[in-house]
Design an enzyme around this catalytic site. Structure first.
Site, PDB file in Angstrom:
ATOM      1  N   ASP A  92       0.827  -1.204   0.000  1.00 61.34           N
ATOM      2  CA  ASP A  92       0.000   0.000   0.000  1.00 61.34           C
ATOM      3  C   ASP A  92       0.864   1.258   0.000  1.00 61.34           C
ATOM      4  O   ASP A  92       0.489   2.282   0.564  1.00 61.34           O
ATOM      5  CB  ASP A  92      -0.978   0.019   1.179  1.00 61.34           C
ATOM      6  N   LYS A 119       4.813   7.452   0.428  1.00 57.49           N
ATOM      7  CA  LYS A 119       4.672   6.547   1.566  1.00 57.49           C
ATOM      8  C   LYS A 119       5.895   5.669   1.803  1.00 57.49           C
ATOM      9  O   LYS A 119       6.180   5.290   2.938  1.00 57.49           O
ATOM     10  CB  LYS A 119       3.454   5.635   1.352  1.00 57.49           C
ATOM     11  N   TRP A 180      -0.866  12.102   3.072  1.00 58.63           N
ATOM     12  CA  TRP A 180      -1.354  13.193   2.229  1.00 58.63           C
ATOM     13  C   TRP A 180      -1.153  14.557   2.857  1.00 58.63           C
ATOM     14  O   TRP A 180      -1.338  15.585   2.194  1.00 58.63           O
ATOM     15  CB  TRP A 180      -2.823  12.978   1.899  1.00 58.63           C
TER      16      TRP A 180
END
Length: 360
Positions: A92, A119, A180
């Site tokens: 992810d 990430k 984010w």
């Protein structure tokens, strides 16, 4: 938002965003594409997110949809180049984080640079003219890969990182080393300011039938892998970092509460502003990281502040309210900062140097 599009134009636009190679959007679709993550002259730079199209081994294909930075000519809609931060992604580690453009002096030459801290924990500096990778250095705890190979542009993964031999403890987590919440860059200080996370997780796909698994529309199992956070609450789980993109290193770092804190903003006055999970709105010296000013907003903060001027007076505005997946799924750490769904009053708060009102 998107303009009114026909079904065919929507199809072409979606296919362009998912896989831009060889697809030219129609005129209206080109207008929709031109709402970029960053823009320089007549070129838009975008990231792409989730990809459901898998290769025969069950992992996302190498090029170019998932976790991809794209450059698009705004005049023609032409695809120019792409760079994929995490090929075959299976943790992810999307690249939906913000893109910052700057002109950097590197090795005796000026580089039209794109900076990106996704990430996966590496801070990328990319030549935005041609998509060539210049550097990729870790800014947080990274254990899934040893480094990024500058020749191939690919991360060098550690053995077992894809949990193909059983469960594995890795950093970062699906929350990311940076999510984010916006970073910012001060060209005078030469530093980027990142709300970073330092978390660990245990991944495992034991008991999951990869041949028949389907996502459940964000209800229950959405990733096809089991992951359990594995942090020590006594560890420092988040920090505000000042990262030098030329040297590829952290210059200063300030501890933050909890896991997820607000985005940053930096000004020509050599200040950095950030809202925190505990509700404090703080101004730091952009060069040293010294805390200069703080204001208790009464509620956790996720958004970055903005600054603007009206009739010669400068203002700073901030959306106050903490949320997002990390808040909703944060368990004890989220509750520790007083977050409860639907309970708190959300506010837009504005400051000026001569402001005298107090929060009600």
């Amino acid at each position: 938002g998107f303009p009114a599009l026909t079904a065919q134009e929507v199809d072409r636009l979606v296919r362009f965003l998912m896989d831009p190679s060889g697809i030219e959007p129609d005129a209206d679709a080109r207008e929709a594409v031109s709402t970029p993550a960053a823009q320089d002259e007549a070129i838009a730079y975008r990231f792409t997110g989730y990809d459901k199209f898998l290769d025969p081994d069950g992992y996302p294909a190498v090029a170019p949809p998932w976790g991809t930075l794209n450059a698009i000519d705004l005049n023609t809609g032409e695809y120019l180049w792409h760079y994929q931060t995490t090929p075959g992604e299976t943790w992810d580690f999307n690249s939906n984080m913000d893109i910052v453009l700057a002109d950097l002096e590197m090795d005796g030459r000026e580089v039209k640079a794109m900076m990106h801290a996704p990430k996966n924990g590496f801070f990328y500096v990319i030549d935005r003219k041609d998509g060539k990778l210049i550097s990729a250095e870790p800014f947080s705890k990274v254990t899934w890969a040893t480094h990024v190979d500058l020749e191939t542009g690919r991360p060098v993964e550690v053995p077992g990182a894809r949990y193909e031999s059983g469960s594995v403890r890795l950093s970062p987590t699906p929350y990311g080393a940076h999510s984010w919440n916006a970073m910012s860059y001060n060209p005078d200080a030469g530093l980027a300011y990142i709300p970073a996370m330092h978390l660990s997780v245990i991944y495992s796909d034991e008991g999951i039938d990869l041949e028949s698994w389907q996502p459940s529309s964000f209800e229950g199992d959405t990733l096809g892998v089991s992951w359990v956070m594995d942090d020590d609450p006594n560890d420092q789980l988040s920090t505000l970092q000042a990262f030098d993109p030329v040297a590829g290193e952290i210059v200063w770092e300030v501890p933050l509460p909890g896991r997820v804190n607000g985005g940053t903003m930096t000004t020509a006055g050599n200040l950095v502003f950030q809202g925190r999970a505990d509700g404090e709105f703080v101004a730091y010296d952009a060069t040293s990281g010294e805390e200069l000013w703080t204001y208790d907003m009464g509620l956790g903060i996720s958004a970055p502040p903005i600054t603007y001027a009206i009739d010669g007076r400068q203002y700073i505005s901030l959306l106050v309210g903490w949320g997002g997946g990390a808040a909703g799924l944060g368990g004890d750490i989220a509750r520790h900062h007083g977050w409860a769904y639907g309970v708190h009053t959300r506010r837009l708060v504005t400051f000026s140097l001569d402001g005298s009102r107090e929060l009600p």
